[in-house]
Design an enzyme around this catalytic site. Structure first.
Site, PDB file in Angstrom:
ATOM      1  CB  SER A 114      -0.898   0.019   1.238  1.00  0.00           C
ATOM      2  OG  SER A 114      -1.619  -1.182   1.334  1.00  0.00           O
TER       3      SER A 114
HETATM    4  N1  SAH Z   1      -0.407  -4.782   4.161  1.00  0.00           N
HETATM    5  C1  SAH Z   1       0.226  -5.211   2.948  1.00  0.00           C
HETATM    6  C2  SAH Z   1      -0.631  -4.920   1.729  1.00  0.00           C
HETATM    7  C3  SAH Z   1      -0.821  -6.160   0.935  1.00  0.00           C
HETATM    8  S1  SAH Z   1      -2.013  -6.061  -0.345  1.00  0.00           S
HETATM    9  C4  SAH Z   1       1.632  -4.648   2.814  1.00  0.00           C
HETATM   10  O1  SAH Z   1       2.030  -3.818   3.631  1.00  0.00           O
HETATM   11  O2  SAH Z   1       2.340  -5.078   1.909  1.00  0.00           O
HETATM   12  C5  SAH Z   1      -3.349  -6.977   0.346  1.00  0.00           C
HETATM   13  C6  SAH Z   1      -3.110  -8.421   0.647  1.00  0.00           C
HETATM   14  O3  SAH Z   1      -4.348  -8.969   1.090  1.00  0.00           O
HETATM   15  C7  SAH Z   1      -2.661  -9.308  -0.521  1.00  0.00           C
HETATM   16  O4  SAH Z   1      -1.425  -9.878  -0.209  1.00  0.00           O
HETATM   17  C8  SAH Z   1      -3.755 -10.357  -0.637  1.00  0.00           C
HETATM   18  O5  SAH Z   1      -3.281 -11.633  -0.972  1.00  0.00           O
HETATM   19  C9  SAH Z   1      -4.344 -10.347   0.761  1.00  0.00           C
HETATM   20  N2  SAH Z   1      -5.685 -10.887   0.898  1.00  0.00           N
HETATM   21  C10 SAH Z   1      -6.762 -10.732   0.080  1.00  0.00           C
HETATM   22  N3  SAH Z   1      -7.807 -11.414   0.583  1.00  0.00           N
HETATM   23  C11 SAH Z   1      -7.388 -12.019   1.740  1.00  0.00           C
HETATM   24  C12 SAH Z   1      -7.995 -12.869   2.701  1.00  0.00           C
HETATM   25  N4  SAH Z   1      -9.254 -13.276   2.596  1.00  0.00           N
HETATM   26  N5  SAH Z   1      -7.244 -13.273   3.750  1.00  0.00           N
HETATM   27  C13 SAH Z   1      -5.958 -12.904   3.894  1.00  0.00           C
HETATM   28  N6  SAH Z   1      -5.322 -12.119   3.016  1.00  0.00           N
HETATM   29  C14 SAH Z   1      -6.031 -11.663   1.952  1.00  0.00           C
END
Ligand code: SAH
Length: 275
Positions: A114
């Site tokens: 993000s």
């Molecule tokens: N906080 C992260 C942002 C990652 S993007 C950072 O700092 O890098 C969002 C993430 O949510 C992705 O990796 C995706 O795989 C995950 N995601 C989507 N649906 C999900 C679910 N049901 N349970 C766990 N993770 C999920």
């Protein structure tokens, strides 16, 4: 926060580190080898890389944080946490040079890290509720670990962080990154975050980095009394995503859920199951 608020520590810390380029050396100075040693020592003391561009330097992170502060991020402790986490260590080497821009970047498997301003904004919303407790985020549940960057920022403000990721390669990548950061109060779970993680709850804070059509019931069930949830969600009018804040309010022994909608956002979709 009003203008009468006491002067805070963060701007002072910025001043102390400083980001100005050193004054030009005279020709005579440049001929003296010990001059370079003195410069290097002074640079090290200021924690600014000699070129001003070294990604390991605190100065580079502080410049990013100063920009976020100018753009409206106010919470001093959130700013400090963002200044402390080396974001370039959470992205691929080829993208490291962009790590201190306010942009989301690919982290593989169709997912993104993000934008720092969005991470800051969401954590600031959590901190506003924490102020009514002891100012600490307490037990935090993060859905969507991704590369682990936001978990590392949260860990600086929380007693414990549980973070869930549904994609095994990203879960493993985040473990690698967070081990390097020596954050042993972060627990990474490989699973479907829509179910939350009951054994670690209830949570004072829940934060989601992926957005669905509605909030999964498990999140609300695992939100502690007095706790706050911040997540992207489909705008009830059906036009894109918005940030939603849910407070578990307890008043006169009765508890209720208060939901408020905030600005439009753009997050990856919240999916079910694991891969
Ligand atoms: N906080 C992260 C942002 C990652 S993007 C950072 O700092 O890098 C969002 C993430 O949510 C992705 O990796 C995706 O795989 C995950 N995601 C989507 N649906 C999900 C679910 N049901 N349970 C766990 N993770 C999920």
């Amino acid at each position: 926060m009003n203008s009468q608020a006491p002067k805070r520590r963060f701007p002072l810390a910025l001043d102390k580190v400083g980001t100005r380029a050193p004054a030009p050396a005279s020709a005579r100075d440049l001929l003296m080898p010990q001059r370079h040693l003195r410069e290097a020592a002074a640079d090290a003391a200021r924690q600014v890389a000699p070129s001003g561009l070294g990604l390991d330097s605190a100065g580079v992170r502080l410049r990013m944080v100063q920009r976020l502060q100018r753009e409206g991020l106010r919470d001093e402790r959130v700013l400090q946490a963002l200044a402390d986490v080396p974001r370039h260590e959470f992205v691929d080497t080829a993208l490291a040079i962009q790590a201190y821009e306010d942009t989301s970047l690919p982290i593989g498997h169709g997912q993104t890290i993000s934008k720092p301003s969005v991470v800051g904004r969401m954590i600031e919303l959590l901190m506003a509720a924490a102020a009514a407790r002891d100012g600490n985020l307490g037990r935090v549940l993060e859905i969507g670990t991704g590369c682990g960057y936001q978990a590392a920022v949260l860990a600086r403000l929380a007693r414990h962080v549980t973070s869930i990721e549904r994609l095994k390669p990203l879960h493993d990548k985040a473990r690698h990154h967070l081990t390097a950061q020596r954050l042993n109060h972060v627990r990474l779970i490989y699973g479907d975050g829509r179910l939350g993680h009951k054994p670690g709850g209830p949570y004072e804070c829940i934060i989601a980095a992926a957005g669905g059509e509605d909030l999964p019931p498990a999140w609300l069930e695992q939100l502690a009394p007095g706790g706050r949830l911040v997540a992207p969600m489909l705008d009830p009018s059906g036009r894109g995503q918005v940030l939603v804040v849910v407070d578990h309010v307890v008043e006169a022994g009765a508890s209720r859920i208060v939901r408020t909608l905030h600005e439009p956002v753009l997050f990856v979709p919240l999916k079910s199951g694991v891969m």
